[in-house]
Design a protein around this motif. Structure first.
Motif: not given
Length: 290
Positions: A139-150
Motif C-alpha cells: 500500500d504505497v503512494v507513488v509520486k513524480p520525483l519532480f512535482g508540486a501541488e499533488g
C-alpha cells in the motif's frame, strides 16, 4: 531595490510580489526562465535575463522551476548559481532549490539528519518497484520525483494495479518513487517559514474522498498554531535543505509520530493567506529591506 521575480508568465504569485514591491517604493521586474542568456567574452562573464543584467539586481525571487530537458534544468541552475556568486540575494539559494525540487534528495538528507520521514524506496525498473511495493506493505503512494501541488501522485494498493503502474513508468524511463501509505490521519500541516520565523501555519484535510491534502486539490484549510515539536521539526527541515523561504509539510503516522512529508522551496501561499490572514508578499519585501 531592484528585485527580479522569476516565474511563469501571468503568474498570480509574481503579480502579488511585484505589487508589494512597487507599493514599498522598489522596482520589481517580472522575469521568465526562457529569457536566460549567459556568455563569456574577453574572459568576462555576462549574465542576462532578457535585457536585464542579472548581476545589477539586488535580489531575485524564484517562483518556479518549469519543466525542461536535463540540459535546460542544469543550465538554469548553473545560471542562478553564477548570479548568486556575484552577491545578488537569491530566494531561495540555487542549492536549496536543487535539493527541495528533488523529492529523493530531500528525503535522503532529512533522514541522514535524523528527521523522521515516511519509509521510501526509489528505483528504476518495474521488477524492483514490485519488490519495493511488497516491502512497503503493498500500500504505497507513488509520486513524480519532480512535482508540486499533488499533481501526478497516486495511491497503489493492489498488485495488478502496481504491475501496470510500474511498467508504464518504466517505459517512460521515469524514476519510480514510492512511499509507504500513511495509515494515520490524512490531515497534514503546512508551515510557511522565512529566515527561521513562522509566517503562517495551516491544517489541510482532503475532500471528496481524495487522500491528498493539497490546497490545489481542493483540500479544506484552516489556521493552525503549531506545537513546539511541529515548529522545531519544520525549522530543522528548512535548515537541512538550505531553504530560507520554505513551505514544510508535516503529518502524523499511525503511531502519532511526527514526520516531514515534503519541503517546498517555491511555496505557494494563496490558501494560507486566506486561512491565516497574513500578507506573504509584504512580509517578503520587508525581510529583503531589513
Amino acid at each position: 531595490m531592484r528585485i527580479g521575480v522569476l516565474g511563469n508568465e501571468g503568474s498570480w504569485y509574481v503579480d502579488q510580489i511585484c505589487s508589494a514591491a512597487d507599493n514599498a517604493g522598489h522596482d520589481a521586474l517580472a522575469l521568465q526562465f526562457h529569457q536566460l542568456r549567459a556568455g563569456v567574452r574577453d574572459n568576462v562573464s555576462h549574465l542576462h535575463i532578457g535585457d536585464i543584467d542579472a548581476t545589477s539586481l539586488d535580489a531575485i525571487i524564484v517562483r518556479t522551476m518549469p519543466p525542461g530537458s536535463l540540459e535546460q534544468v542544469v543550465c538554469r541552475m548553473d545560471f542562478l548559481a553564477a548570479v548568486a556568486a556575484t552577491g545578488v540575494r537569491m530566494i531561495n539559494d540555487p542549492k536549496a532549490i536543487e535539493c527541495a525540487v528533488d523529492k529523493y534528495l530531500t528525503t535522503q538528507k532529512l533522514a541522514v539528519a535524523g528527521i523522521r520521514v515516511p519509509d521510501t524506496i526509489v528505483c528504476e525498473g518495474s521488477d524492483a518497484a514490485l519488490d519495493a511495493f511488497e516491502q512497503l506493505g503493498s500500500d504505497v503512494v507513488v509520486k513524480p520525483l519532480f512535482g508540486a501541488e499533488g499533481r501526478g501522485i497516486m495511491r497503489v494498493d493492489h498488485p495488478e494495479l502496481a504491475l501496470r503502474t510500474f511498467r508504464t513508468l518504466e517505459r517512460l524511463q521515469a524514476t519510480i518513487y514510492l512511499q509507504r501509505f500513511n495509515r494515520g490521519s490524512l490531515t497534514d500541516i503546512r508551515v510557511l517559514l522565512l529566515d527561521g520565523q513562522v509566517v503562517g501555519c495551516m491544517k489541510r484535510s482532503p475532500s471528496n474522498g481524495d487522500f491528498r491534502a493539497n490546497a490545489a486539490q481542493n483540500a479544506v484549510c484552516r489556521a493552525w498554531q503549531p506545537t513546539r515539536e511541529e515548529r522545531d521539526m519544520a525549522l530543522q527541515a528548512a535548515v537541512v535543505t538550505g531553504c530560507v523561504f520554505a513551505g514544510v509539510d508535516l503529518m502524523y503516522n499511525e503511531h502519532q509520530q511526527l514526520m516531514v512529508i515534503e519541503v517546498n522551496a517555491v511555496p505557494g501561499w494563496k490558501a494560507l493567506e486566506k486561512s491565516c490572514d497574513v500578507d506573504v508578499p509584504q512580509t517578503l519585501i520587508r525581510w529583503l529591506e531589513e
